[in-house]
Design a protein around this motif. Structure first.
Motif, PDB file in Angstrom:
ATOM      1  N   ARG A 121       0.532  -1.168   0.083  1.00 44.67           N
ATOM      2  CA  ARG A 121       0.137   0.001   0.057  1.00 44.67           C
ATOM      3  C   ARG A 121       0.735   1.415   0.246  1.00 44.67           C
ATOM      4  N   THR A 122       2.099   1.355   0.765  1.00 45.01           N
ATOM      5  CA  THR A 122       2.676   2.366   0.848  1.00 45.01           C
ATOM      6  C   THR A 122       3.844   2.286  -0.498  1.00 45.01           C
ATOM      7  N   ASN A 123       3.845   1.247  -1.240  1.00 43.94           N
ATOM      8  CA  ASN A 123       4.620   1.175  -2.368  1.00 43.94           C
ATOM      9  C   ASN A 123       6.170   1.111  -2.010  1.00 43.94           C
ATOM     10  N   THR A 124       6.455   0.312  -0.991  1.00 37.97           N
ATOM     11  CA  THR A 124       7.874   0.201  -0.550  1.00 37.97           C
ATOM     12  C   THR A 124       7.925  -1.407  -0.346  1.00 37.97           C
ATOM     13  N   SER A 125       8.949  -1.704  -0.212  1.00 35.09           N
ATOM     14  CA  SER A 125       9.749  -3.170  -0.050  1.00 35.09           C
ATOM     15  C   SER A 125       9.775  -3.283   1.504  1.00 35.09           C
ATOM     16  N   LEU A 126       9.703  -4.671   2.184  1.00 31.55           N
ATOM     17  CA  LEU A 126       9.932  -4.994   3.291  1.00 31.55           C
ATOM     18  C   LEU A 126      11.438  -5.085   3.407  1.00 31.55           C
ATOM     19  N   VAL A 127      11.914  -5.954   2.626  1.00 32.02           N
ATOM     20  CA  VAL A 127      13.440  -6.276   2.719  1.00 32.02           C
ATOM     21  C   VAL A 127      13.813  -6.383   1.333  1.00 32.02           C
ATOM     22  N   GLU A 128      15.193  -6.072   1.078  1.00 35.83           N
ATOM     23  CA  GLU A 128      16.003  -6.527  -0.149  1.00 35.83           C
ATOM     24  C   GLU A 128      17.305  -7.150  -0.030  1.00 35.83           C
ATOM     25  N   TRP A 129      17.860  -7.575  -1.107  1.00 38.12           N
ATOM     26  CA  TRP A 129      19.050  -8.244  -0.800  1.00 38.12           C
ATOM     27  C   TRP A 129      19.349  -8.960   0.199  1.00 38.12           C
ATOM     28  N   ASN A 130      20.066  -8.930   1.184  1.00 36.11           N
ATOM     29  CA  ASN A 130      20.280  -9.764   2.190  1.00 36.11           C
ATOM     30  C   ASN A 130      19.686  -9.317   3.658  1.00 36.11           C
ATOM     31  N   GLU A 131      19.031  -8.373   3.641  1.00 35.05           N
ATOM     32  CA  GLU A 131      18.364  -7.684   4.809  1.00 35.05           C
ATOM     33  C   GLU A 131      17.559  -8.806   5.659  1.00 35.05           C
ATOM     34  N   GLN A 132      17.854  -8.733   6.931  1.00 34.75           N
ATOM     35  CA  GLN A 132      16.911  -9.277   7.704  1.00 34.75           C
ATOM     36  C   GLN A 132      15.538  -8.459   7.979  1.00 34.75           C
ATOM     37  N   LEU A 133      14.461  -9.364   8.467  1.00 34.06           N
ATOM     38  CA  LEU A 133      13.223  -8.919   8.717  1.00 34.06           C
ATOM     39  C   LEU A 133      12.664  -9.309   9.970  1.00 34.06           C
ATOM     40  N   HIS A 134      12.475  -8.316  11.009  1.00 36.77           N
ATOM     41  CA  HIS A 134      12.162  -8.812  12.362  1.00 36.77           C
ATOM     42  C   HIS A 134      10.568  -8.305  12.589  1.00 36.77           C
ATOM     43  N   ILE A 135       9.860  -9.226  12.886  1.00 39.29           N
ATOM     44  CA  ILE A 135       8.351  -8.751  13.293  1.00 39.29           C
ATOM     45  C   ILE A 135       7.938  -8.982  15.008  1.00 39.29           C
ATOM     46  N   LEU A 136       7.734  -8.033  15.474  1.00 46.39           N
ATOM     47  CA  LEU A 136       7.477  -7.703  16.765  1.00 46.39           C
ATOM     48  C   LEU A 136       6.076  -7.612  17.139  1.00 46.39           C
ATOM     49  N   PRO A 137       5.255  -8.150  18.207  1.00 47.62           N
ATOM     50  CA  PRO A 137       4.170  -7.539  18.635  1.00 47.62           C
ATOM     51  C   PRO A 137       4.602  -6.344  19.674  1.00 47.62           C
ATOM     52  N   ALA A 138       4.387  -5.070  19.151  1.00 49.39           N
ATOM     53  CA  ALA A 138       5.014  -3.895  19.828  1.00 49.39           C
ATOM     54  C   ALA A 138       4.579  -3.896  21.260  1.00 49.39           C
TER      55      ALA A 138
ATOM     56  N   HIS B  36       3.823  -5.987  23.596  1.00 47.98           N
ATOM     57  CA  HIS B  36       4.623  -6.954  24.296  1.00 47.98           C
ATOM     58  C   HIS B  36       6.129  -6.636  24.365  1.00 47.98           C
ATOM     59  N   ARG B  37       6.646  -5.837  23.464  1.00 51.99           N
ATOM     60  CA  ARG B  37       7.933  -5.870  23.364  1.00 51.99           C
ATOM     61  C   ARG B  37       8.458  -4.230  23.838  1.00 51.99           C
ATOM     62  N   LEU B  38       8.026  -3.595  24.466  1.00 55.30           N
ATOM     63  CA  LEU B  38       8.293  -2.343  24.671  1.00 55.30           C
ATOM     64  C   LEU B  38       9.903  -1.783  25.157  1.00 55.30           C
ATOM     65  N   ASP B  39      10.376  -3.150  25.564  1.00 57.75           N
ATOM     66  CA  ASP B  39      11.693  -2.887  26.176  1.00 57.75           C
ATOM     67  C   ASP B  39      12.817  -3.125  24.927  1.00 57.75           C
ATOM     68  N   SER B  40      12.349  -3.247  23.599  1.00 56.85           N
ATOM     69  CA  SER B  40      13.217  -3.339  22.497  1.00 56.85           C
ATOM     70  C   SER B  40      13.626  -1.964  22.093  1.00 56.85           C
ATOM     71  N   GLN B  41      14.944  -1.934  21.590  1.00 57.62           N
ATOM     72  CA  GLN B  41      15.380  -0.832  21.036  1.00 57.62           C
ATOM     73  C   GLN B  41      15.607  -0.893  19.642  1.00 57.62           C
ATOM     74  N   LEU B  42      15.085  -1.701  18.752  1.00 56.79           N
ATOM     75  CA  LEU B  42      15.413  -1.999  17.361  1.00 56.79           C
ATOM     76  C   LEU B  42      16.718  -1.946  16.909  1.00 56.79           C
ATOM     77  N   GLU B  43      17.540  -2.512  17.689  1.00 57.04           N
ATOM     78  CA  GLU B  43      18.952  -2.664  17.512  1.00 57.04           C
ATOM     79  C   GLU B  43      19.489  -3.623  16.463  1.00 57.04           C
ATOM     80  N   GLN B  44      18.792  -4.697  16.221  1.00 61.18           N
ATOM     81  CA  GLN B  44      19.348  -5.446  15.346  1.00 61.18           C
ATOM     82  C   GLN B  44      19.310  -4.992  13.854  1.00 61.18           C
ATOM     83  N   PRO B  45      20.388  -5.506  12.971  1.00 61.87           N
ATOM     84  CA  PRO B  45      20.094  -5.086  11.726  1.00 61.87           C
ATOM     85  C   PRO B  45      19.169  -5.527  10.911  1.00 61.87           C
ATOM     86  N   GLY B  46      18.633  -4.776   9.973  1.00 64.56           N
ATOM     87  CA  GLY B  46      17.486  -5.213   9.115  1.00 64.56           C
ATOM     88  C   GLY B  46      16.673  -4.253   9.310  1.00 64.56           C
TER      89      GLY B  46
END
Length: 232
Positions: free
Chosen positions: A138-155, A157-167
């Motif tokens: 819908r936003t005309n964008t990709s989720l991942v390209e090339w060798n990127e990782q994709l992380h799916i979080l139930p936000a 429940h994960r308010l301690d996450s700092q989104l520090e992982q690559p991808g």
């Protein structure tokens, strides 16, 4: 013979994104289960009814499973849901349980399926288009390209996450804690887009953390991407 319980994804909101298989199963079977206190008021029904005009004439089963973090209450709700559906399965009728998006992604339906399977009934899952794939399109964008990782979080429940992982990250179930989620997103330095009510009449798109309202609704999905140069 006993009936089969089908967990059927109806996609994120746009009835045109329902699969042919989902439509066929609804058309061919009489008993349709819907998650909510009133079957015709559920979001799943409102989506499916636009693709299957005869849905209103089916046997519609309201499966009430109120949202709660109380583990005991949740188990009681899931037990009651399984008992309700078991009546129809024992009578030899298939039950088509409609659920938003894809039934394998954070779906309450799965808890009911486990209980039905434990009672000896056959269960099957039918994939639907996920909310995060629909939001990316819908936003005309990709989720991942090339060798990127994709992380799916139930936000929520994960308010301690700092989104520090690559991808790149997909944050689901953000609505009730949106102000805290926005703080995490701002600190991450990522490029952010959010789609609220993707594919529905009241859909809204926000293209930065600053645009996202604190009172965004439950069906709000966030994509947070690493800022980078595009791959050729």
């Amino acid at each position: 013979m006993a009936g089969i319980l089908y967990g059927v994804g109806v996609g994120p909101g746009d009835p045109e994104l329902m699969t042919l298989k989902a439509v066929r199963l609804i058309q061919e079977n009489e008993v349709i289960a819907l998650p909510g206190p009133v079957a015709k008021e559920t979001v799943a029904y409102q989506i499916a009814a636009q693709a299957v005009p005869g849905l209103a004439q089916k046997t519609l089963i309201a499966v009430e499973m109120p949202m709660t973090h109380d583990q005991e209450k949740m188990q009681q709700n899931h037990d009651r849901a399984a008992e309700l559906l078991e009546v129809y399965l024992k009578d030899g009728k298939n039950v088509i349980f409609l659920t938003l998006g894809d039934p394998t992604i954070y779906s309450t339906y799965l808890y009911v399926q486990k209980r039905i399977a434990a009672r000896g009934f056959e269960t099957r899952l039918v994939s639907g288009i996920t909310s995060f794939c629909a939001a990316a399109a819908r936003t005309n964008t990709s989720l991942v390209e090339w060798n990127e990782q994709l992380h799916i979080l139930p936000a929520v429940h994960r308010l301690d996450s700092q989104l520090e992982q690559p991808g790149n990250y997909v944050l689901m179930k953000s609505g009730k804690k949106m102000n805290q989620v926005k703080e995490i997103l701002a600190a991450s330095g990522r490029d952010v887009v959010m789609v609220e009510n993707c594919g529905m009449e009241n859909e809204r798109i926000y293209r930065s953390v600053e645009e996202i309202p604190d009172d965004a609704g439950y069906y709000s999905l966030i994509i947070a991407k690493e800022p980078k140069a595009e791959h050729d």
